[in-house]
Design an enzyme around this catalytic site. Structure first.
Site, mmCIF file in Angstrom:
data_model
loop_
_atom_site.group_PDB
_atom_site.id
_atom_site.type_symbol
_atom_site.label_atom_id
_atom_site.label_comp_id
_atom_site.label_asym_id
_atom_site.label_seq_id
_atom_site.Cartn_x
_atom_site.Cartn_y
_atom_site.Cartn_z
ATOM 1 N N ASP A 67 -32.046 30.281 4.589
ATOM 2 C CA ASP A 67 -32.070 29.985 6.018
ATOM 3 C C ASP A 67 -30.672 29.919 6.620
ATOM 4 O O ASP A 67 -29.666 29.925 5.910
ATOM 5 C CB ASP A 67 -32.826 28.667 6.283
ATOM 6 N N ASN A 136 -39.469 15.348 4.652
ATOM 7 C CA ASN A 136 -40.820 15.558 5.182
ATOM 8 C C ASN A 136 -41.555 16.672 4.440
ATOM 9 O O ASN A 136 -42.623 17.098 4.852
ATOM 10 C CB ASN A 136 -40.760 15.873 6.687
ATOM 11 N N HIS A 138 -40.294 19.757 3.893
ATOM 12 C CA HIS A 138 -39.965 21.138 4.265
ATOM 13 C C HIS A 138 -39.239 21.832 3.120
ATOM 14 O O HIS A 138 -38.535 21.213 2.337
ATOM 15 C CB HIS A 138 -39.204 21.221 5.597
ATOM 16 N N GLU A 143 -41.076 23.746 8.388
ATOM 17 C CA GLU A 143 -41.372 22.360 8.738
ATOM 18 C C GLU A 143 -42.883 22.104 8.733
ATOM 19 O O GLU A 143 -43.672 23.033 8.917
ATOM 20 C CB GLU A 143 -40.821 22.067 10.138
HETATM 21 C C1 GLP Z 1 -31.945 21.377 4.797
HETATM 22 C C2 GLP Z 1 -32.188 22.780 4.213
HETATM 23 C C3 GLP Z 1 -33.140 22.750 3.052
HETATM 24 C C4 GLP Z 1 -32.775 21.620 2.107
HETATM 25 C C5 GLP Z 1 -32.947 20.301 2.807
HETATM 26 C C6 GLP Z 1 -32.643 19.093 1.933
HETATM 27 O O1 GLP Z 1 -32.673 21.074 5.920
HETATM 28 N N1 GLP Z 1 -32.654 23.722 5.173
HETATM 29 O O2 GLP Z 1 -33.099 24.011 2.399
HETATM 30 O O3 GLP Z 1 -33.581 21.669 0.966
HETATM 31 O O4 GLP Z 1 -32.096 20.284 3.930
HETATM 32 O O5 GLP Z 1 -31.298 18.826 1.931
HETATM 33 P P1 GLP Z 1 -30.557 17.801 0.998
HETATM 34 O O6 GLP Z 1 -30.383 18.498 -0.305
HETATM 35 O O7 GLP Z 1 -29.236 17.573 1.662
HETATM 36 O O8 GLP Z 1 -31.392 16.593 0.911
#
Ligand code: GLP
Length: 243
Positions: A67, A136, A138, A143
């Site tokens: 992404d 959540n 995702h 989402e």
């Molecule tokens: C972001 C990314 C995800 C990632 C998530 C969790 O929103 N788009 O790909 O898995 O955050 O992030 P973290 O590893 O900082 O908890």
């Protein structure tokens, strides 16, 4: 799903780097689906060290990222292109021409999305897709919703995700409200999936992912039907698992 519980964040990072290295060592021209966020940072550090020690060679690897924020250029220090260059690509022997991240500045977003999917298909699909997980549920930026998308698409970010990601920006208002993300189809078509999570604040979502009902309101639960998923978590993230 294969669940591997490691003691702490560092052990989880080492283990997940080893799993990714196994895939590349078996198939030097592997296509890797890569992820951003706080969680993979140390895993990437392990891969950098392994590359320096000659334990993994990225020269024939292609990568496709999950992404990118809409509206951020690759030079912006919070863009995911910048993150990948800084945390991995600049320090390993991958050919940058073979690293793909959606273009957050694309004028024709629909075209950018369909070309992204076509590229993955032309590459022969993803051999290993790395995933983090949002609080959540995702994955990428898919989402919770009544419906999920198959293909790469533009999506709005939920308030919770904006708040969670605000820690990386000067202020919450700076967090983009939209992003381009690979869809559930792109993720589920990967031959192998490696999901990593660490810390107590991920314990609830990890228990839902592993033991909860499959629902589009927790997109990661769809992984329960994928035939080859490995989840590597630390003890804190595993603390609410029943068995
Ligand atoms: C972001 C990314 C995800 C990632 C998530 C969790 O929103 N788009 O790909 O898995 O955050 O992030 P973290 O590893 O900082 O908890």
């Amino acid at each position: 799903m294969r669940i591997i519980i490691e003691k702490d964040y560092e052990a989880m990072s080492k283990k997940s780097a080893e799993i990714l290295a196994e895939v590349v060592n078996e198939k030097p021209e592997a296509v890797l689906g890569l992820a951003t966020g706080g969680t993979p940072v140390s895993m990437y550090r392990n891969l950098i060290d392994m590359n320096k020690e000659g334990k993994i060679d990225f020269s024939k690897v292609t990568s496709v990222n999950l992404d990118e924020y809409k509206g951020l250029s690759g030079d912006h220090d919070q863009s995911y292109r910048y993150f990948m260059n800084n945390n991995l690509f600049n320090h390993i022997n991958i050919d940058k021409k073979n690293t793909y991240v959606p273009n957050g500045l694309a004028e024709d977003i629909e075209k950018e999305c369909s070309e992204y999917d076509k590229r993955i298909e032309n590459l022969g699909g993803i051999d290993l897709q790395l995933l983090g997980i949002g609080n959540n549920g995702h994955i990428g930026f898919n989402e919770p919703d009544d419906f999920l998308h198959m293909s790469t698409h533009l999506t709005g970010l939920t308030e919770g995700t904006i708040e969670a990601n605000a820690r990386f920006f000067d202020k919450k208002e700076d967090v983009p409200t939209e992003a381009i993300t690979m869809g559930l189809g792109g993720i589920m078509k990967a031959k192998k999936i490696l999901l990593i999570a660490s810390g107590e604040n991920k314990a609830e979502i990890i228990s839902k992912l592993v033991e909860g009902k499959i629902t589009t309101q927790v997109p990661a639960t769809l992984l329960q039907v994928h035939p080859n998923v490995t989840i590597v978590v630390d003890e804190a993230a595993a603390s609410l698992l029943k068995k």
